[in-house]
Design a protein around this motif. Structure first.
Motif, PDB file in Angstrom:
ATOM      1  N   THR A  54       0.866  -1.183   0.000  1.00 38.91           N
ATOM      2  CA  THR A  54       0.000   0.000   0.000  1.00 38.91           C
ATOM      3  C   THR A  54       0.897   1.225   0.000  1.00 38.91           C
ATOM      4  OG1 THR A  54      -1.730  -1.169   1.216  1.00 38.91           O
ATOM      5  CG2 THR A  54      -1.820   1.239   1.213  1.00 38.91           C
ATOM      6  N   ARG A  55       0.720   2.100  -0.989  1.00 47.59           N
ATOM      7  CA  ARG A  55       1.546   3.298  -1.105  1.00 47.59           C
ATOM      8  C   ARG A  55       0.656   4.519  -1.292  1.00 47.59           C
ATOM      9  NH1 ARG A  55       6.622   1.217  -4.963  1.00 47.59           N
ATOM     10  NH2 ARG A  55       6.985  -0.736  -3.810  1.00 47.59           N
ATOM     11  N   VAL A  56       1.154   5.683  -0.888  1.00 46.54           N
ATOM     12  CA  VAL A  56       0.380   6.912  -0.985  1.00 46.54           C
ATOM     13  C   VAL A  56       1.069   7.898  -1.917  1.00 46.54           C
ATOM     14  CG1 VAL A  56      -0.678   6.622   1.284  1.00 46.54           C
ATOM     15  CG2 VAL A  56       1.475   7.885   1.088  1.00 46.54           C
ATOM     16  N   TYR A  57       0.266   8.775  -2.544  1.00 51.83           N
ATOM     17  CA  TYR A  57       0.784   9.688  -3.557  1.00 51.83           C
ATOM     18  C   TYR A  57       0.098  11.050  -3.474  1.00 51.83           C
ATOM     19  CZ  TYR A  57       2.476   5.296  -5.458  1.00 51.83           C
ATOM     20  OH  TYR A  57       3.086   4.082  -5.601  1.00 51.83           O
ATOM     21  N   LEU A  58       0.824  12.046  -3.957  1.00 50.56           N
ATOM     22  CA  LEU A  58       0.291  13.391  -4.133  1.00 50.56           C
ATOM     23  C   LEU A  58      -0.095  13.546  -5.602  1.00 50.56           C
ATOM     24  CD1 LEU A  58      -0.093  16.243  -2.810  1.00 50.56           C
ATOM     25  CD2 LEU A  58       2.190  16.787  -3.675  1.00 50.56           C
ATOM     26  N   SER A  66       0.662  10.410 -10.729  1.00 49.90           N
ATOM     27  CA  SER A  66       1.788   9.567 -11.131  1.00 49.90           C
ATOM     28  C   SER A  66       2.119   8.623  -9.984  1.00 49.90           C
ATOM     29  CB  SER A  66       3.010  10.424 -11.466  1.00 49.90           C
ATOM     30  OG  SER A  66       2.745  11.260 -12.569  1.00 49.90           O
ATOM     31  N   ILE A  67       2.352   7.351 -10.324  1.00 51.79           N
ATOM     32  CA  ILE A  67       2.593   6.334  -9.311  1.00 51.79           C
ATOM     33  C   ILE A  67       3.858   5.545  -9.634  1.00 51.79           C
ATOM     34  CG2 ILE A  67       0.141   6.107  -8.745  1.00 51.79           C
ATOM     35  CD1 ILE A  67       0.107   3.579 -10.514  1.00 51.79           C
ATOM     36  N   ASP A  68       4.284   4.748  -8.676  1.00 56.04           N
ATOM     37  CA  ASP A  68       5.377   3.811  -8.931  1.00 56.04           C
ATOM     38  C   ASP A  68       4.881   2.736  -9.901  1.00 56.04           C
ATOM     39  OD1 ASP A  68       7.069   5.080  -6.988  1.00 56.04           O
ATOM     40  OD2 ASP A  68       5.926   4.056  -5.418  1.00 56.04           O
ATOM     41  N   ASP A  69       5.817   2.022 -10.525  1.00 55.46           N
ATOM     42  CA  ASP A  69       5.449   0.956 -11.459  1.00 55.46           C
ATOM     43  C   ASP A  69       4.468  -0.012 -10.805  1.00 55.46           C
ATOM     44  OD1 ASP A  69       7.093   1.958 -13.460  1.00 55.46           O
ATOM     45  OD2 ASP A  69       8.817   0.792 -12.781  1.00 55.46           O
ATOM     46  N   LEU A  70       3.342  -0.222 -11.464  1.00 54.29           N
ATOM     47  CA  LEU A  70       2.253  -1.019 -10.897  1.00 54.29           C
ATOM     48  C   LEU A  70       1.828  -2.095 -11.878  1.00 54.29           C
ATOM     49  CD1 LEU A  70       0.063  -1.148  -8.523  1.00 54.29           C
ATOM     50  CD2 LEU A  70      -1.394   0.159 -10.095  1.00 54.29           C
ATOM     51  N   GLN A  71       1.797  -3.355 -11.411  1.00 56.24           N
ATOM     52  CA  GLN A  71       1.340  -4.456 -12.258  1.00 56.24           C
ATOM     53  C   GLN A  71      -0.183  -4.575 -12.241  1.00 56.24           C
ATOM     54  OE1 GLN A  71       3.374  -8.220 -11.446  1.00 56.24           O
ATOM     55  NE2 GLN A  71       4.960  -7.079 -10.389  1.00 56.24           N
ATOM     56  N   SER A  72      -0.758  -4.520 -11.056  1.00 58.02           N
ATOM     57  CA  SER A  72      -2.209  -4.643 -10.912  1.00 58.02           C
ATOM     58  C   SER A  72      -2.639  -3.927  -9.648  1.00 58.02           C
ATOM     59  CB  SER A  72      -2.628  -6.125 -10.857  1.00 58.02           C
ATOM     60  OG  SER A  72      -2.036  -6.767  -9.738  1.00 58.02           O
ATOM     61  N   ILE A  73      -3.898  -3.533  -9.611  1.00 56.17           N
ATOM     62  CA  ILE A  73      -4.404  -2.736  -8.501  1.00 56.17           C
ATOM     63  C   ILE A  73      -5.439  -3.530  -7.710  1.00 56.17           C
ATOM     64  CG2 ILE A  73      -6.235  -1.646  -9.871  1.00 56.17           C
ATOM     65  CD1 ILE A  73      -5.581   0.971  -8.347  1.00 56.17           C
ATOM     66  N   VAL A  74      -5.369  -3.398  -6.399  1.00 54.85           N
ATOM     67  CA  VAL A  74      -6.354  -4.011  -5.510  1.00 54.85           C
ATOM     68  C   VAL A  74      -7.427  -2.993  -5.154  1.00 54.85           C
ATOM     69  CG1 VAL A  74      -6.720  -5.094  -3.258  1.00 54.85           C
ATOM     70  CG2 VAL A  74      -4.654  -5.629  -4.579  1.00 54.85           C
ATOM     71  N   HIS A  75      -6.987  -1.809  -4.727  1.00 56.78           N
ATOM     72  CA  HIS A  75      -7.956  -0.732  -4.482  1.00 56.78           C
ATOM     73  C   HIS A  75      -7.310   0.635  -4.642  1.00 56.78           C
ATOM     74  CE1 HIS A  75      -6.742  -0.735   0.021  1.00 56.78           C
ATOM     75  NE2 HIS A  75      -6.390   0.433  -0.454  1.00 56.78           N
ATOM     76  N   LEU A  76      -8.169   1.605  -4.900  1.00 53.23           N
ATOM     77  CA  LEU A  76      -7.773   3.014  -4.993  1.00 53.23           C
ATOM     78  C   LEU A  76      -8.664   3.792  -4.040  1.00 53.23           C
ATOM     79  CD1 LEU A  76      -6.350   5.484  -6.286  1.00 53.23           C
ATOM     80  CD2 LEU A  76      -8.122   5.430  -8.063  1.00 53.23           C
ATOM     81  N   LYS A  77      -8.037   4.539  -3.139  1.00 48.23           N
ATOM     82  CA  LYS A  77      -8.789   5.354  -2.196  1.00 48.23           C
ATOM     83  C   LYS A  77      -8.233   6.775  -2.194  1.00 48.23           C
ATOM     84  CE  LYS A  77      -9.954   1.625   1.063  1.00 48.23           C
ATOM     85  NZ  LYS A  77      -9.897   1.193   2.491  1.00 48.23           N
ATOM     86  N   THR A  78      -9.086   7.724  -1.849  1.00 46.37           N
ATOM     87  CA  THR A  78      -8.638   9.103  -1.706  1.00 46.37           C
ATOM     88  C   THR A  78      -9.128   9.664  -0.378  1.00 46.37           C
ATOM     89  OG1 THR A  78     -10.570   9.846  -2.974  1.00 46.37           O
ATOM     90  CG2 THR A  78      -8.491   9.620  -4.163  1.00 46.37           C
ATOM     91  N   SER A  79      -8.517  10.772   0.012  1.00 47.49           N
ATOM     92  CA  SER A  79      -8.859  11.411   1.277  1.00 47.49           C
ATOM     93  C   SER A  79      -9.630  12.692   1.027  1.00 47.49           C
ATOM     94  CB  SER A  79      -7.586  11.713   2.074  1.00 47.49           C
ATOM     95  OG  SER A  79      -7.878  12.436   3.240  1.00 47.49           O
ATOM     96  N   THR A 135      -2.919  12.500  -0.895  1.00 50.82           N
ATOM     97  CA  THR A 135      -4.369  12.303  -0.787  1.00 50.82           C
ATOM     98  C   THR A 135      -4.849  11.063  -1.534  1.00 50.82           C
ATOM     99  OG1 THR A 135      -4.743  13.728  -2.723  1.00 50.82           O
ATOM    100  CG2 THR A 135      -4.806  14.783  -0.549  1.00 50.82           C
ATOM    101  N   VAL A 136      -3.913  10.301  -2.123  1.00 48.49           N
ATOM    102  CA  VAL A 136      -4.271   9.116  -2.899  1.00 48.49           C
ATOM    103  C   VAL A 136      -3.566   7.888  -2.310  1.00 48.49           C
ATOM    104  CG1 VAL A 136      -4.235   8.014  -5.165  1.00 48.49           C
ATOM    105  CG2 VAL A 136      -4.554  10.494  -4.992  1.00 48.49           C
ATOM    106  N   GLU A 137      -4.339   6.842  -2.074  1.00 47.14           N
ATOM    107  CA  GLU A 137      -3.796   5.586  -1.571  1.00 47.14           C
ATOM    108  C   GLU A 137      -4.027   4.496  -2.600  1.00 47.14           C
ATOM    109  OE1 GLU A 137      -4.375   3.887   2.631  1.00 47.14           O
ATOM    110  OE2 GLU A 137      -5.719   2.647   1.390  1.00 47.14           O
ATOM    111  N   VAL A 138      -2.951   3.795  -2.952  1.00 49.34           N
ATOM    112  CA  VAL A 138      -3.033   2.706  -3.925  1.00 49.34           C
ATOM    113  C   VAL A 138      -2.511   1.432  -3.272  1.00 49.34           C
ATOM    114  CG1 VAL A 138      -2.256   1.828  -6.153  1.00 49.34           C
ATOM    115  CG2 VAL A 138      -2.705   4.277  -5.867  1.00 49.34           C
ATOM    116  N   ARG A 139      -3.328   0.390  -3.323  1.00 48.57           N
ATOM    117  CA  ARG A 139      -2.857  -0.938  -2.907  1.00 48.57           C
ATOM    118  C   ARG A 139      -2.836  -1.831  -4.135  1.00 48.57           C
ATOM    119  NH1 ARG A 139      -1.382  -3.913   1.156  1.00 48.57           N
ATOM    120  NH2 ARG A 139      -1.774  -6.162   1.188  1.00 48.57           N
TER     121      ARG A 139
END
Length: 203
Positions: A54-58, A66-79, A135-139
């Motif tokens: 689980t990583r967070v981004y601005l 823009s995110i780190d290299d991602l193969q597949s996504i489990v969930h996307l959340k925002t604050s 404000t963005v969380e990607v798992r």
């Protein structure tokens, strides 16, 4: 020693060097790992499977993050408050880019998320106490699913170069008619192999 996240195997490098004994295995493994990390630095990304995290981004703006290299996504959340990630996005609310996971004909991980549905990525006014907070969380599963063939080849070449460096004290590989022959700073073949995978950063 064991090689951690190496882009070439000990067997591959020994085969390229035509080495059949085990005398230099430790030095070769060190060279392989060092070469792999040098490639990471050249490309500004890693080519191994980083696993699920689980990583967070601005966000870049309200529509793209823009995110780190991602193969597949489990969930996307925002604050929505800057305190917790309280809004869960549906798959129809975003798209992963590059589309189809391909750049210039080369398979690559996803590096951006674009808002296309009900939500926008939260941005805070500079005067807000939460300004510049993620404000963005990607798992998801990060990194590359498999090491590209070009990166494997670059790692073999660079591992050999680093191993052979032990035979070139002070960077002098030998002497010719015009004096000392020095080890070049860059290997053009490695540059050519890694170049297409270098991460492009927008100003």
């Amino acid at each position: 020693m064991a090689i951690t996240n190496g882009y070439a195997t000990l067997a591959e490098v020994k085969a390229a060097l035509r080495i059949t004994d085990t005398v230099d295995d430790d030095l070769l493994e060190t060279s392989i790992e060092a070469a792999s990390r040098e490639i990471d630095g050249m490309a500004e990304r890693v080519f191994y499977n980083a696993g699920t995290a689980t990583r967070v981004y601005l966000p870049d703006d309200s529509y793209v993050v823009s995110i780190d290299d991602l193969q597949s996504i489990v969930h996307l959340k925002t604050s929505s408050t800057g305190e917790t990630f309280d809004t869960t996005w549906a798959e129809s609310d975003y798209q992963l880019e590059p589309l189809n996971g391909v750049v210039s004909g080369l398979a690559q991980p996803f590096t951006r998320i674009r808002a296309i549905g009900r939500y926008l990525f939260p941005l805070w006014d500079p005067r807000n106490v939460n300004a510049h907070e993620a404000t963005v969380e990607v798992r998801g599963v990060f990194g590359f699913a498999s090491i590209p063939a070009a990166i494997n080849q670059a790692a073999i070449i660079l591992s050999i170069r680093q191993f052979k460096r032990y035979d070139a004290p002070l960077g002098v590989a030998g002497f010719g008619d015009v004096g000392a022959i020095r080890v070049g700073r860059y290997d053009p073949d490695v540059e050519a192999l890694v170049g297409p995978y270098k991460k492009v950063r927008m100003a």
